[in-house]
Scaffold this active site. Structure first.
Site, PDB file in Angstrom:
ATOM      1  N   CYS A   1       0.813  -1.224   0.000  1.00  0.00           N
ATOM      2  CA  CYS A   1       0.000   0.000   0.000  1.00  0.00           C
ATOM      3  C   CYS A   1       0.844   1.271   0.000  1.00  0.00           C
ATOM      4  O   CYS A   1       0.320   2.366  -0.202  1.00  0.00           O
ATOM      5  CB  CYS A   1      -0.965  -0.014   1.167  1.00  0.00           C
ATOM      6  SG  CYS A   1      -2.116  -1.390   1.047  1.00  0.00           S
TER       7      CYS A   1
ATOM      8  N   HIS B   1      -3.367   7.062   2.182  1.00  0.00           N
ATOM      9  CA  HIS B   1      -3.732   5.776   1.593  1.00  0.00           C
ATOM     10  C   HIS B   1      -5.100   5.363   2.146  1.00  0.00           C
ATOM     11  O   HIS B   1      -5.385   5.542   3.320  1.00  0.00           O
ATOM     12  CB  HIS B   1      -2.675   4.739   1.964  1.00  0.00           C
ATOM     13  CG  HIS B   1      -3.116   3.343   1.705  1.00  0.00           C
ATOM     14  ND1 HIS B   1      -3.533   2.916   0.466  1.00  0.00           N
ATOM     15  CD2 HIS B   1      -3.247   2.269   2.540  1.00  0.00           C
ATOM     16  CE1 HIS B   1      -3.875   1.645   0.536  1.00  0.00           C
ATOM     17  NE2 HIS B   1      -3.721   1.234   1.783  1.00  0.00           N
TER      18      HIS B   1
ATOM     19  N   ASN C   1      -9.928  -0.472  -1.085  1.00  0.00           N
ATOM     20  CA  ASN C   1      -8.468  -0.341  -1.002  1.00  0.00           C
ATOM     21  C   ASN C   1      -7.862  -0.880  -2.300  1.00  0.00           C
ATOM     22  O   ASN C   1      -7.809  -2.086  -2.509  1.00  0.00           O
ATOM     23  CB  ASN C   1      -7.957  -1.124   0.217  1.00  0.00           C
ATOM     24  CG  ASN C   1      -6.451  -1.014   0.397  1.00  0.00           C
ATOM     25  OD1 ASN C   1      -5.741  -0.514  -0.476  1.00  0.00           O
ATOM     26  ND2 ASN C   1      -5.960  -1.500   1.515  1.00  0.00           N
TER      27      ASN C   1
HETATM   28  N1  ACO Z   1     -18.634  -9.208   7.592  1.00  0.00           N
HETATM   29  C1  ACO Z   1     -19.161  -9.543   8.772  1.00  0.00           C
HETATM   30  N2  ACO Z   1     -18.444  -9.951   9.809  1.00  0.00           N
HETATM   31  C2  ACO Z   1     -17.121 -10.020   9.665  1.00  0.00           C
HETATM   32  C3  ACO Z   1     -16.483  -9.692   8.461  1.00  0.00           C
HETATM   33  C4  ACO Z   1     -17.304  -9.278   7.394  1.00  0.00           C
HETATM   34  N3  ACO Z   1     -16.797  -8.928   6.192  1.00  0.00           N
HETATM   35  N4  ACO Z   1     -15.156  -9.851   8.605  1.00  0.00           N
HETATM   36  C5  ACO Z   1     -14.953 -10.256   9.858  1.00  0.00           C
HETATM   37  N5  ACO Z   1     -16.142 -10.376  10.495  1.00  0.00           N
HETATM   38  C6  ACO Z   1     -16.383 -10.796  11.870  1.00  0.00           C
HETATM   39  C7  ACO Z   1     -15.271 -11.636  12.425  1.00  0.00           C
HETATM   40  O1  ACO Z   1     -15.392 -12.973  12.014  1.00  0.00           O
HETATM   41  C8  ACO Z   1     -15.496 -11.466  13.910  1.00  0.00           C
HETATM   42  O2  ACO Z   1     -16.542 -12.318  14.287  1.00  0.00           O
HETATM   43  P1  ACO Z   1     -16.520 -13.102  15.695  1.00  0.00           P
HETATM   44  O3  ACO Z   1     -16.484 -12.011  16.721  1.00  0.00           O
HETATM   45  O4  ACO Z   1     -17.776 -13.883  15.651  1.00  0.00           O
HETATM   46  O5  ACO Z   1     -15.269 -13.905  15.639  1.00  0.00           O
HETATM   47  C9  ACO Z   1     -15.988 -10.036  14.014  1.00  0.00           C
HETATM   48  O6  ACO Z   1     -16.434  -9.646  12.701  1.00  0.00           O
HETATM   49  C10 ACO Z   1     -14.916  -9.055  14.474  1.00  0.00           C
HETATM   50  O7  ACO Z   1     -13.722  -9.369  13.762  1.00  0.00           O
HETATM   51  P2  ACO Z   1     -12.429  -8.534  13.971  1.00  0.00           P
HETATM   52  O8  ACO Z   1     -11.366  -9.063  13.054  1.00  0.00           O
HETATM   53  O9  ACO Z   1     -12.138  -8.405  15.428  1.00  0.00           O
HETATM   54  O10 ACO Z   1     -12.950  -7.125  13.412  1.00  0.00           O
HETATM   55  P3  ACO Z   1     -12.252  -5.746  13.452  1.00  0.00           P
HETATM   56  O11 ACO Z   1     -13.048  -4.805  14.262  1.00  0.00           O
HETATM   57  O12 ACO Z   1     -10.789  -5.836  13.760  1.00  0.00           O
HETATM   58  O13 ACO Z   1     -12.402  -5.297  11.946  1.00  0.00           O
HETATM   59  C11 ACO Z   1     -11.014  -5.092   9.996  1.00  0.00           C
HETATM   60  C12 ACO Z   1     -11.755  -6.041  10.933  1.00  0.00           C
HETATM   61  C13 ACO Z   1     -12.036  -4.213   9.324  1.00  0.00           C
HETATM   62  C14 ACO Z   1     -10.278  -5.915   8.971  1.00  0.00           C
HETATM   63  C15 ACO Z   1     -10.036  -4.213  10.841  1.00  0.00           C
HETATM   64  O14 ACO Z   1      -9.240  -5.039  11.666  1.00  0.00           O
HETATM   65  C16 ACO Z   1      -9.159  -3.376   9.977  1.00  0.00           C
HETATM   66  O15 ACO Z   1      -9.583  -2.392   9.402  1.00  0.00           O
HETATM   67  N6  ACO Z   1      -7.875  -3.724   9.877  1.00  0.00           N
HETATM   68  C17 ACO Z   1      -6.973  -3.064   8.996  1.00  0.00           C
HETATM   69  C18 ACO Z   1      -6.965  -3.848   7.745  1.00  0.00           C
HETATM   70  C19 ACO Z   1      -6.537  -3.101   6.530  1.00  0.00           C
HETATM   71  O16 ACO Z   1      -6.809  -1.965   6.353  1.00  0.00           O
HETATM   72  N7  ACO Z   1      -5.880  -3.826   5.645  1.00  0.00           N
HETATM   73  C20 ACO Z   1      -5.623  -3.331   4.374  1.00  0.00           C
HETATM   74  C21 ACO Z   1      -4.258  -3.483   3.909  1.00  0.00           C
HETATM   75  S1  ACO Z   1      -3.094  -2.769   4.945  1.00  0.00           S
HETATM   76  C22 ACO Z   1      -3.154  -1.211   4.784  1.00  0.00           C
HETATM   77  O17 ACO Z   1      -3.496  -0.780   3.739  1.00  0.00           O
HETATM   78  C23 ACO Z   1      -2.823  -0.395   5.960  1.00  0.00           C
END
Ligand code: ACO
Length: 340
Positions: free
Chosen positions: A122, A263, A293
Site C-alpha cells: 500500500c 492511503h 483499497n
Molecule cells: N462481515 C461480517 N463480519 C465479519 C467480516 C465481514 N466482512 N469480517 C470479519 N467479520 C467478523 C469476524 O469474524 C469477527 O466475528 P466473531 O467475533 O464472531 O469472531 C468479528 O467480525 C470481528 O472481527 P475482527 O477481526 O475483530 O474485526 P475488526 O473490528 O478488527 O475489523 C477489519 C476487521 C475491518 C479488517 C479491521 O481489523 C481493519 O480495518 N484492519 C486493517 C486492515 C486493513 O486496512 N488492511 C488493508 C491493507 S493494509 C493497509 O493498507 C494499511
C-alpha cells in the site's frame, strides 16, 4: 564511498500531470452479501466501503496502468517517447517477470524509457513517487512516469469475508519533470520499514519460499492473509507518526497543511490518524467508499478526486501518507503546482 551530487546540482521534481483509471465493473456490498456472510452495515461501519471496481477475467495490472499512463502523458503535453524512466508501484504485477514496467513500456510505446516495478504494497505509490522524484533531482531522468496500479481481485479469496470486502482494482499515474520554480513541487519525503510486521499481512505462496504447488493451491496460500487488528493498530500509529516526522523536519504544524491525502485502507484508520494530528475532516480526503483499497492506486485516485472537486488547488501544501504490508510507511510533502 558514497558520492552525492552537490546540492546545488539537485533539481526539484514537480508533478506535471495526473490521471487515473478504474475498470468499469462495480462490485457492491449487496453483491458481496450474496457471496459471503457479511452485510452492508458491517462493511460501512468497519471500513467505510460502499463499492469497489474489479476487472473482468483476463484484464491485468498493465491494462489499468496503460489507461492512466496514456492520459497522464497527454495531459502533460507529451508523447510516450518523451518519457525516459518508468516506475510501477504494484503488488500484483502481470507476471513476476517480465516486470509490469516493461510490459507498460511496450504497450504505450515509451521507446526511450527504462524502468522497473517496485513492491511496497500500500506504500507502492509513495515509494514510487520518491524514487521518481530522486531520478529527476539527480538529473538521471528528465521526464519520469510514476504509476501506482493493482488488480487486488487477482489475489483475493472471495470466500474469505475478512479480506474480500476490503479491496478493489485501480490505477493512477503522474508525470514528473524538473522545475526551477522554488514555489512548487515535491518538497520532501519520509519513508521507513518495520519488517517484523511481515506475517501480519502477506500472500504466503507463489514466491521462492513456497513455490506454487498442488498443496499451496489446495490450502489457498495464494491469497491475501491478514491479522486485521494488528494491521489496524500499526496503521493508525504510523500514519500519524510518519506525518509528524516529515512535518516537524520541515517546521510545519499540521494545521498549516491544506490537505492530507492518505492511503485508503479504511475510513476508521484515516479518521483516527487524522484526529490525532488535529486535522479537521475538510482537510482529509476520503474516497474509499467508491473504490475500496486499491493498494498502490489509492493515493492517485484520491488526489484526482480532490483536484476534480476543487479541494486540491495550485499553491496548496499537500501531504501524502501511506502504511502498507511489510510493514512499509511513507509520506511525501508537495506544494501543488498543477493548474486546474
Ligand atoms: N462481515 C461480517 N463480519 C465479519 C467480516 C465481514 N466482512 N469480517 C470479519 N467479520 C467478523 C469476524 O469474524 C469477527 O466475528 P466473531 O467475533 O464472531 O469472531 C468479528 O467480525 C470481528 O472481527 P475482527 O477481526 O475483530 O474485526 P475488526 O473490528 O478488527 O475489523 C477489519 C476487521 C475491518 C479488517 C479491521 O481489523 C481493519 O480495518 N484492519 C486493517 C486492515 C486493513 O486496512 N488492511 C488493508 C491493507 S493494509 C493497509 O493498507 C494499511
Amino acid at each position: 564511498m558514497v558520492i552525492t551530487p552537490p546540492l546545488r546540482a539537485m533539481k526539484r521534481a514537480r508533478i506535471s500531470s495526473l490521471a487515473t483509471y478504474v475498470p468499469p465493473r462495480v462490485l457492491t456490498n449487496a453483491d458481496l452479501e450474496r457471496m459471503v456472510d457479511t452485510s452492508d452495515d458491517w462493511i460501512m461501519q468497519r471500513v467505510g466501503i460502499r463499492e469497489r471496481h474489479v476487472v473482468d477475467a483476463g484484464v491485468a495490472t498493465s491494462d489499468l496502468a496503460r489507461e492512466a499512463s496514456l492520459k497522464a502523458i497527454a495531459r502533460a503535453g507529451l508523447v510516450p517517447a518523451d518519457i525516459d524512466f518508468i516506475v510501477v508501484g504494484t503488488t500484483t504485477p502481470d507476471t513476476l517477470f517480465p516486470s509490469t514496467a516493461c510490459v507498460l513500456q511496450d504497450m504505450i510505446g515509451a521507446t526511450n524509457a527504462w524502468g522497473y516495478d517496485l513492491v511496497a504494497a500500500c506504500s507502492g505509490f509513495t515509494y514510487a513517487l520518491t524514487t521518481g522524484a530522486q531520478m529527476i533531482a539527480s538529473g538521471a531522468s528528465k521526464r519520469a512516469l510514476v504509476v501506482g496500479a493493482d488488480v487486488m481481485s487477482s489475489i483475493i479469496d472471495y470466500t474469505d469475508r475478512t479480506t474480500c470486502v476490503l479491496f478493489g482494482d485501480g490505477a493512477g499515474a503522474v508525470v514528473l519533470e524538473a522545475t526551477d520554480d522554488e514555489n512548487f513541487g515535491i518538497l520532501d519525503f519520509e519513508n521507513y520499514v518495520d519488517g517484523s510486521g511481515g506475517p501480519a499481512l502477506c500472500m504466503p505462496a507463489g514466491g521462492s519460499r513456497l513455490p506454487a504447488s498442488v498443496e499451496t493451491i489446495a490450502s489457498r496460500q495464494h491469497y491475501v492473509k491478514q491479522e486485521g487488528q494488528t494491521v489496524f493498530k500499526f496503521a493508525v500509529k504510523n500514519m500519524e507518526e510518519v506525518c509528524r516526522r516529515i512535518l516537524d523536519r520541515n517546521g510545519i504544524k499540521p494545521h498549516q497543511l491544506d490537505l492530507l491525502v492518505p492511503h485508503q485502507a479504511s475510513s476508521r484508520i484515516i479518521k483516527h490518524a487524522s484526529e490525532k494530528l488535529g486535522l479537521p475532516p475538510e482537510k482529509v480526503v476520503i474516497n474509499i467508499d467508491r473504490f475500496g483499497n486499491t493498494t498502490a492506486g489509492t493515493i492517485p485516485l484520491a488526489m484526482n478526486d480532490a483536484v476534480e472537486s476543487g479541494r486540491l488547488k495550485r499553491g496548496d501544501l499537500v501531504l501524502l501518507a501511506s502504511v502498507g504490508a511489510g510493514f512499509t510507511v511513507g509520506a511525501v510533502l508537495i506544494r501543488w503546482g498543477l493548474k486546474p
